[in-house]
Write an enzyme that holds these catalytic residues in place. Structure first.
Site, PDB file in Angstrom:
ATOM      1  N   TYR A   1       0.415  14.986  -9.878  1.00  0.00           N
ATOM      2  CA  TYR A   1      -0.032  14.313  -8.658  1.00  0.00           C
ATOM      3  C   TYR A   1      -0.422  15.356  -7.598  1.00  0.00           C
ATOM      4  CZ  TYR A   1       0.081  11.379  -4.498  1.00  0.00           C
ATOM      5  OH  TYR A   1      -0.246  10.727  -3.337  1.00  0.00           O
TER       6      TYR A   1
ATOM      7  N   LYS B   1      -4.326  16.054  -5.915  1.00  0.00           N
ATOM      8  CA  LYS B   1      -4.619  15.851  -4.488  1.00  0.00           C
ATOM      9  C   LYS B   1      -5.051  17.177  -3.843  1.00  0.00           C
ATOM     10  CE  LYS B   1      -3.966  11.507  -3.434  1.00  0.00           C
ATOM     11  NZ  LYS B   1      -4.940  10.723  -2.713  1.00  0.00           N
TER      12      LYS B   1
ATOM     13  N   THR C   1       3.945  13.298   4.000  1.00  0.00           N
ATOM     14  CA  THR C   1       5.123  13.238   3.135  1.00  0.00           C
ATOM     15  C   THR C   1       5.537  11.784   2.942  1.00  0.00           C
ATOM     16  OG1 THR C   1       7.360  14.033   2.874  1.00  0.00           O
ATOM     17  CG2 THR C   1       6.564  13.944   5.114  1.00  0.00           C
ATOM     18  N   ASN C   2       6.837  11.507   2.705  1.00  0.00           N
ATOM     19  CA  ASN C   2       7.238  10.129   2.360  1.00  0.00           C
ATOM     20  C   ASN C   2       6.953   9.156   3.503  1.00  0.00           C
ATOM     21  OD1 ASN C   2       8.509  11.903   0.519  1.00  0.00           O
ATOM     22  ND2 ASN C   2       9.897  10.280  -0.083  1.00  0.00           N
ATOM     23  N   LEU C   3       6.179   8.139   3.197  1.00  0.00           N
ATOM     24  CA  LEU C   3       5.816   7.126   4.187  1.00  0.00           C
ATOM     25  C   LEU C   3       6.608   5.863   3.891  1.00  0.00           C
ATOM     26  CD1 LEU C   3       2.011   7.651   3.679  1.00  0.00           C
ATOM     27  CD2 LEU C   3       3.482   8.779   5.351  1.00  0.00           C
TER      28      LEU C   3
ATOM     29  N   HIS D   1       9.392   4.261  -3.757  1.00  0.00           N
ATOM     30  CA  HIS D   1      10.022   5.501  -3.332  1.00  0.00           C
ATOM     31  C   HIS D   1      11.460   5.175  -2.941  1.00  0.00           C
ATOM     32  CE1 HIS D   1       6.918   8.584  -3.215  1.00  0.00           C
ATOM     33  NE2 HIS D   1       6.064   7.613  -2.972  1.00  0.00           N
TER      34      HIS D   1
ATOM     35  N   TRP E   1      20.474   7.199  -7.255  1.00  0.00           N
ATOM     36  CA  TRP E   1      20.072   8.201  -8.240  1.00  0.00           C
ATOM     37  C   TRP E   1      20.313   9.647  -7.785  1.00  0.00           C
ATOM     38  CZ3 TRP E   1      14.509   6.065  -9.552  1.00  0.00           C
ATOM     39  CH2 TRP E   1      14.651   4.784 -10.120  1.00  0.00           C
TER      40      TRP E   1
ATOM     41  N   ARG F   1      14.474  14.828   2.316  1.00  0.00           N
ATOM     42  CA  ARG F   1      13.118  14.291   2.455  1.00  0.00           C
ATOM     43  C   ARG F   1      12.832  14.013   3.915  1.00  0.00           C
ATOM     44  NH1 ARG F   1      13.175  15.891  -1.877  1.00  0.00           N
ATOM     45  NH2 ARG F   1      12.621  14.967  -3.875  1.00  0.00           N
TER      46      ARG F   1
ATOM     47  N   ASP G   1      16.603  14.550  -9.509  1.00  0.00           N
ATOM     48  CA  ASP G   1      16.615  14.813  -8.059  1.00  0.00           C
ATOM     49  C   ASP G   1      15.210  15.086  -7.552  1.00  0.00           C
ATOM     50  OD1 ASP G   1      19.177  14.595  -7.080  1.00  0.00           O
ATOM     51  OD2 ASP G   1      19.720  16.679  -7.525  1.00  0.00           O
TER      52      ASP G   1
HETATM   53  P1  GDP Z   1      10.009  11.959  -4.340  1.00  0.00           P
HETATM   54  O1  GDP Z   1      10.198  11.997  -2.860  1.00  0.00           O
HETATM   55  O2  GDP Z   1       8.601  12.150  -4.790  1.00  0.00           O
HETATM   56  O3  GDP Z   1      10.984  12.876  -5.036  1.00  0.00           O
HETATM   57  O4  GDP Z   1      10.356  10.486  -4.864  1.00  0.00           O
HETATM   58  P2  GDP Z   1      11.434   9.378  -4.500  1.00  0.00           P
HETATM   59  O5  GDP Z   1      11.244   8.867  -3.122  1.00  0.00           O
HETATM   60  O6  GDP Z   1      11.334   8.362  -5.602  1.00  0.00           O
HETATM   61  O7  GDP Z   1      12.858  10.065  -4.650  1.00  0.00           O
HETATM   62  C1  GDP Z   1      13.442  10.886  -3.685  1.00  0.00           C
HETATM   63  C2  GDP Z   1      14.892  11.178  -4.026  1.00  0.00           C
HETATM   64  O8  GDP Z   1      15.695  10.002  -3.878  1.00  0.00           O
HETATM   65  C3  GDP Z   1      15.133  11.677  -5.457  1.00  0.00           C
HETATM   66  O9  GDP Z   1      16.062  12.734  -5.393  1.00  0.00           O
HETATM   67  C4  GDP Z   1      15.780  10.460  -6.138  1.00  0.00           C
HETATM   68  O10 GDP Z   1      16.614  10.814  -7.220  1.00  0.00           O
HETATM   69  C5  GDP Z   1      16.583   9.872  -4.992  1.00  0.00           C
HETATM   70  N1  GDP Z   1      16.975   8.462  -5.177  1.00  0.00           N
HETATM   71  C6  GDP Z   1      18.244   7.955  -5.024  1.00  0.00           C
HETATM   72  N2  GDP Z   1      18.272   6.653  -5.314  1.00  0.00           N
HETATM   73  C7  GDP Z   1      17.001   6.281  -5.639  1.00  0.00           C
HETATM   74  C8  GDP Z   1      16.408   5.046  -6.039  1.00  0.00           C
HETATM   75  O11 GDP Z   1      17.045   4.010  -6.155  1.00  0.00           O
HETATM   76  N3  GDP Z   1      15.046   5.074  -6.271  1.00  0.00           N
HETATM   77  C9  GDP Z   1      14.290   6.197  -6.125  1.00  0.00           C
HETATM   78  N4  GDP Z   1      12.965   6.124  -6.337  1.00  0.00           N
HETATM   79  N5  GDP Z   1      14.835   7.388  -5.782  1.00  0.00           N
HETATM   80  C10 GDP Z   1      16.168   7.437  -5.540  1.00  0.00           C
END
Ligand code: GDP
Length: 265
Positions: free
Chosen positions: A86, A90, A114-116, A129, A152, A159, A219
């Protein structure tokens, strides 16, 4: 492009989501994002578009840098293997913009986000996300009086979360004010660990059961927080919505629109 004849194109489209979708569709993510960027910019050039704003991602940064991510470090190391299909596609938009500027004088900007999150996000567990995924899990666990919620990884990754309305405002301001085609970060500059995020959402949804950390889940990159000095200087602006306020609005929206939100993948 021929029919609409736009002056400006803001390319927000992407096929992506949280860490899990990347395990399910690594190939589709690579192909769709690469060709969307390449074709759209080429059509914009041919269509006489005056300005192209490419929306990039923090996943394009090197995966193992210490501290906040500065624009000057964009090329200083390999992208994290969990998101390279990804992040690199981009990143190619930045190169395409650079090359088109050189050959055709085309005006392309590249913003790194970054994360929105916010209302109308994707809450489906396979695509979401972390922030919407946790909202969904805790809201449902509270409704169903579940004994525990699965989260997870280790909770240690950090973030940055930008609220949707701030994001939209930042993009519009950049489209208007930014002259330099070099990639620019757009964010809050504030890092939050997954553990802190979990605590905050747990509190706001009123869930009182247990947490179960699934360490088998990845992670991803340990730290994804942007340096926003250049953004503040160029735009004379900073995001206004705090994480707590944004979470409250997003949780309220999700509760009200749960049935339709759960279906969108
Ligand atoms: P990233 O920001 O691209 O890594 O993607 P994510 O937003 O999916 O995940 C961010 C972090 O949140 C990672 O370390 C995941 O393991 C953690 N995480 C904890 N619980 C969850 C869950 O229920 N869903 C997702 N997607 N991530 C989780």
């Amino acid at each position: 492009m021929e029919q609409a004849r736009p002056h400006i194109v803001i390319h927000c489209a992407a096929f992506y989501g949280g860490i899990w979708i990347n395990q399910l569709h690594p190939g589709r993510i690579f192909y769709e994002n690469l060709v969307m960027g390449a074709h759209l910019m080429e059509s914009a050039r041919r269509g006489g578009v005056e300005k192209f704003v490419g929306i990039g991602t923090a996943c394009s940064y090197p995966g193992y840098l210490e501290g906040v991510l500065k624009e000057a470090d964009l090329w200083n190391g390999p992208v994290h293997e969990s998101v390279m299909n990804y992040g690199l596609t981009k990143k190619m938009m930045a190169i395409q913009g650079w090359a088109y500027q050189k050959e055709y004088g085309f005006n392309a900007l590249h913003l790194i986000l970054t994360n929105l999150y916010g209302p109308r996000d994707t809450f489906h567990i396979r695509r979401a996300h972390v922030l919407p995924a946790l909202i969904k899990k805790f809201v449902e666990a509270r409704e169903q009086k579940a004994r525990e919620v699965e989260v997870w990884g280790t909770g240690k990754p950090v973030r940055e979360f930008l609220y949707v309305e701030d994001c939209a405002m930042g993009i519009l301001l950049a489209a208007e004010k930014l002259k330099d085609p070099a990639p620019m970060n757009l964010g809050t500059g504030v890092g939050t660990s997954i553990r802190e995020l979990v605590t905050e959402i747990q509190e706001l949804t009123g869930y009182q059961g247990e947490l179960r950390w699934d360490r088998e889940k990845p992670d991803g990159q340990m730290m994804k927080v942007l340096d926003i000095s250049r953004m503040k200087e160029c735009l004379q602006w900073q995001s206004a919505v705090s994480l707590r306020e944004g979470l409250q609005k997003t949780i309220a929206w999700y509760k009200e629109h749960k049935t339709q939100a759960d279906l969108k993948e």
